[in-house]
Design a protein around this motif. Structure first.
Motif, PDB file in Angstrom:
ATOM      1  N   LEU A  12       0.840  -1.200   0.000  1.00 46.83           N
ATOM      2  CA  LEU A  12       0.000   0.000   0.000  1.00 46.83           C
ATOM      3  C   LEU A  12       0.874   1.249   0.000  1.00 46.83           C
ATOM      4  O   LEU A  12       1.739   1.422   0.857  1.00 46.83           O
ATOM      5  CB  LEU A  12      -0.921   0.003   1.221  1.00 46.83           C
ATOM      6  N   GLN A  13       0.665   2.082  -1.003  1.00 44.16           N
ATOM      7  CA  GLN A  13       1.373   3.347  -1.144  1.00 44.16           C
ATOM      8  C   GLN A  13       0.509   4.272  -1.991  1.00 44.16           C
ATOM      9  O   GLN A  13      -0.516   3.844  -2.532  1.00 44.16           O
ATOM     10  CB  GLN A  13       2.744   3.129  -1.771  1.00 44.16           C
ATOM     11  N   GLY A  14       0.902   5.511  -2.120  1.00 46.17           N
ATOM     12  CA  GLY A  14       0.098   6.502  -2.838  1.00 46.17           C
ATOM     13  C   GLY A  14      -0.274   6.092  -4.247  1.00 46.17           C
ATOM     14  O   GLY A  14      -1.409   6.272  -4.687  1.00 46.17           O
ATOM     15  N   CYS A  15       0.660   5.511  -4.978  1.00 43.54           N
ATOM     16  CA  CYS A  15       0.387   5.175  -6.381  1.00 43.54           C
ATOM     17  C   CYS A  15      -0.399   3.876  -6.544  1.00 43.54           C
ATOM     18  O   CYS A  15      -0.880   3.590  -7.639  1.00 43.54           O
ATOM     19  CB  CYS A  15       1.690   5.096  -7.175  1.00 43.54           C
ATOM     20  N   SER A  16      -0.569   3.098  -5.487  1.00 46.94           N
ATOM     21  CA  SER A  16      -1.242   1.799  -5.631  1.00 46.94           C
ATOM     22  C   SER A  16      -2.767   1.892  -5.574  1.00 46.94           C
ATOM     23  O   SER A  16      -3.449   0.895  -5.731  1.00 46.94           O
ATOM     24  CB  SER A  16      -0.741   0.806  -4.585  1.00 46.94           C
ATOM     25  N   THR A  17      -3.297   3.107  -5.377  1.00 49.97           N
ATOM     26  CA  THR A  17      -4.741   3.295  -5.454  1.00 49.97           C
ATOM     27  C   THR A  17      -5.142   3.248  -6.925  1.00 49.97           C
ATOM     28  O   THR A  17      -4.524   3.901  -7.763  1.00 49.97           O
ATOM     29  CB  THR A  17      -5.160   4.641  -4.834  1.00 49.97           C
ATOM     30  N   LEU A  18      -6.161   2.462  -7.228  1.00 49.35           N
ATOM     31  CA  LEU A  18      -6.585   2.271  -8.605  1.00 49.35           C
ATOM     32  C   LEU A  18      -7.568   3.358  -9.031  1.00 49.35           C
ATOM     33  O   LEU A  18      -8.392   3.803  -8.241  1.00 49.35           O
ATOM     34  CB  LEU A  18      -7.254   0.903  -8.765  1.00 49.35           C
ATOM     35  N   SER A  19      -7.462   3.761 -10.286  1.00 52.54           N
ATOM     36  CA  SER A  19      -8.466   4.652 -10.867  1.00 52.54           C
ATOM     37  C   SER A  19      -9.254   3.843 -11.890  1.00 52.54           C
ATOM     38  O   SER A  19      -8.730   2.905 -12.486  1.00 52.54           O
ATOM     39  CB  SER A  19      -7.797   5.867 -11.509  1.00 52.54           C
ATOM     40  N   VAL A  20     -10.518   4.195 -12.078  1.00 48.90           N
ATOM     41  CA  VAL A  20     -11.390   3.415 -12.953  1.00 48.90           C
ATOM     42  C   VAL A  20     -11.618   4.168 -14.252  1.00 48.90           C
ATOM     43  O   VAL A  20     -11.953   5.348 -14.262  1.00 48.90           O
ATOM     44  CB  VAL A  20     -12.737   3.113 -12.258  1.00 48.90           C
ATOM     45  N   ASN A  21     -11.419   3.430 -15.351  1.00 50.22           N
ATOM     46  CA  ASN A  21     -11.641   3.964 -16.692  1.00 50.22           C
ATOM     47  C   ASN A  21     -12.461   2.931 -17.454  1.00 50.22           C
ATOM     48  O   ASN A  21     -11.921   1.912 -17.881  1.00 50.22           O
ATOM     49  CB  ASN A  21     -10.302   4.242 -17.374  1.00 50.22           C
ATOM     50  N   GLY A  22     -13.763   3.173 -17.590  1.00 53.98           N
ATOM     51  CA  GLY A  22     -14.648   2.187 -18.223  1.00 53.98           C
ATOM     52  C   GLY A  22     -14.783   0.963 -17.352  1.00 53.98           C
ATOM     53  O   GLY A  22     -15.216   1.054 -16.216  1.00 53.98           O
ATOM     54  N   THR A  32      -0.100  -7.284 -16.637  1.00 56.40           N
ATOM     55  CA  THR A  32      -0.182  -7.030 -15.198  1.00 56.40           C
ATOM     56  C   THR A  32       0.766  -7.969 -14.474  1.00 56.40           C
ATOM     57  O   THR A  32       0.780  -9.163 -14.739  1.00 56.40           O
ATOM     58  CB  THR A  32      -1.624  -7.220 -14.698  1.00 56.40           C
ATOM     59  N   THR A  33       1.565  -7.391 -13.590  1.00 54.95           N
ATOM     60  CA  THR A  33       2.531  -8.201 -12.853  1.00 54.95           C
ATOM     61  C   THR A  33       1.964  -8.582 -11.494  1.00 54.95           C
ATOM     62  O   THR A  33       1.231  -7.811 -10.887  1.00 54.95           O
ATOM     63  CB  THR A  33       3.855  -7.433 -12.656  1.00 54.95           C
ATOM     64  N   GLY A  34       2.303  -9.758 -11.026  1.00 56.12           N
ATOM     65  CA  GLY A  34       1.854 -10.220  -9.722  1.00 56.12           C
ATOM     66  C   GLY A  34       0.901 -11.390  -9.837  1.00 56.12           C
ATOM     67  O   GLY A  34       0.432 -11.735 -10.922  1.00 56.12           O
ATOM     68  N   CYS A  58       1.014   3.293 -10.366  1.00 53.52           N
ATOM     69  CA  CYS A  58       2.441   3.025 -10.225  1.00 53.52           C
ATOM     70  C   CYS A  58       3.054   2.789 -11.612  1.00 53.52           C
ATOM     71  O   CYS A  58       2.347   2.590 -12.594  1.00 53.52           O
ATOM     72  CB  CYS A  58       2.685   1.808  -9.329  1.00 53.52           C
ATOM     73  N   ASP A  59       4.353   2.774 -11.692  1.00 53.93           N
ATOM     74  CA  ASP A  59       5.056   2.683 -12.970  1.00 53.93           C
ATOM     75  C   ASP A  59       4.778   1.400 -13.757  1.00 53.93           C
ATOM     76  O   ASP A  59       4.971   1.374 -14.963  1.00 53.93           O
ATOM     77  CB  ASP A  59       6.560   2.826 -12.759  1.00 53.93           C
ATOM     78  N   ASP A  60       4.354   0.335 -13.094  1.00 51.31           N
ATOM     79  CA  ASP A  60       4.156  -0.922 -13.817  1.00 51.31           C
ATOM     80  C   ASP A  60       2.872  -0.948 -14.635  1.00 51.31           C
ATOM     81  O   ASP A  60       2.706  -1.768 -15.515  1.00 51.31           O
ATOM     82  CB  ASP A  60       4.195  -2.119 -12.878  1.00 51.31           C
ATOM     83  N   GLY A  61       1.920  -0.052 -14.340  1.00 50.24           N
ATOM     84  CA  GLY A  61       0.686   0.024 -15.117  1.00 50.24           C
ATOM     85  C   GLY A  61      -0.222  -1.179 -14.985  1.00 50.24           C
ATOM     86  O   GLY A  61      -0.925  -1.524 -15.936  1.00 50.24           O
ATOM     87  N   ASN A  62      -0.248  -1.839 -13.837  1.00 53.14           N
ATOM     88  CA  ASN A  62      -1.158  -2.972 -13.646  1.00 53.14           C
ATOM     89  C   ASN A  62      -2.589  -2.533 -13.938  1.00 53.14           C
ATOM     90  O   ASN A  62      -3.023  -1.452 -13.533  1.00 53.14           O
ATOM     91  CB  ASN A  62      -1.066  -3.506 -12.218  1.00 53.14           C
ATOM     92  N   THR A  63      -3.327  -3.397 -14.640  1.00 52.12           N
ATOM     93  CA  THR A  63      -4.691  -3.097 -15.051  1.00 52.12           C
ATOM     94  C   THR A  63      -5.566  -4.314 -14.789  1.00 52.12           C
ATOM     95  O   THR A  63      -5.180  -5.436 -15.106  1.00 52.12           O
ATOM     96  CB  THR A  63      -4.732  -2.738 -16.554  1.00 52.12           C
TER      97      THR A  63
END
Length: 148
Positions: free
Chosen positions: A91-101, A125-127, A108-113
């Motif tokens: 959990l960190q600032g960039c790990s909050t997800l935003s919703v698009n459609g 998506t990594t992980g 975060c830099d990895d761009g997990n979707t």
């Protein structure tokens, strides 16, 4: 003898089934928090009225989940609710997800979707983890989202 074997097998099945398998949190990144909505989602209210129609979502921030919850109406009274924290990050600032459609995207830099219809990560998506799913209960125009 067959009756004893049948009773044994039936007993074994009942004992081995666990109703609360969904409560297991094997994700090292997301704490297993409990919440129950103090305020239920009423689709007659303007801020939630889009949920009356399929393929719409709302973001629930207050008292829901860790970083909020996306509640999605897939149609025919089928709703899904997922945590808006990337399940493959600390959990960190960039790990909050935003919703698009229908996609929830990590900042975060990895761009997990992730797909908010089923919680599964998209190609690239990594992980190892899918989105954390929450329970949804629908009664008329009232929707309850909870995790306990």
């Amino acid at each position: 003898m067959n009756r004893i074997l049948s009773i044994f097998l039936f007993s074994f099945l009942i004992v081995s089934c666990n109703k609360n398998d969904d409560d297991n949190n094997n994700n090292q990144y997301l704490p297993n928090i409990s919440f129950d909505s103090g305020t239920l989602v009423n689709t007659n209210l303007p801020q939630y009225s889009s949920l009356q129609f399929p393929n719409n979502h709302v973001i629930l921030n207050n008292n829901y989940g860790i970083n909020g919850v996306v509640l999605y109406h897939a149609g025919l009274g089928n709703y899904s609710a997922f945590e808006l924290s990337d399940p493959n990050h600390i959990l960190q600032g960039c790990s909050t997800l935003s919703v698009n459609g229908v996609l929830a995207v990590c900042d975060c830099d990895d761009g997990n979707t992730y797909d908010i219809l089923n919680g599964v990560g998209q190609p690239g998506t990594t992980g190892n983890y899918a989105l954390k799913r929450y329970f949804v209960e629908v009664s008329g125009n009232i929707i309850r989202v909870y995790n306990n």
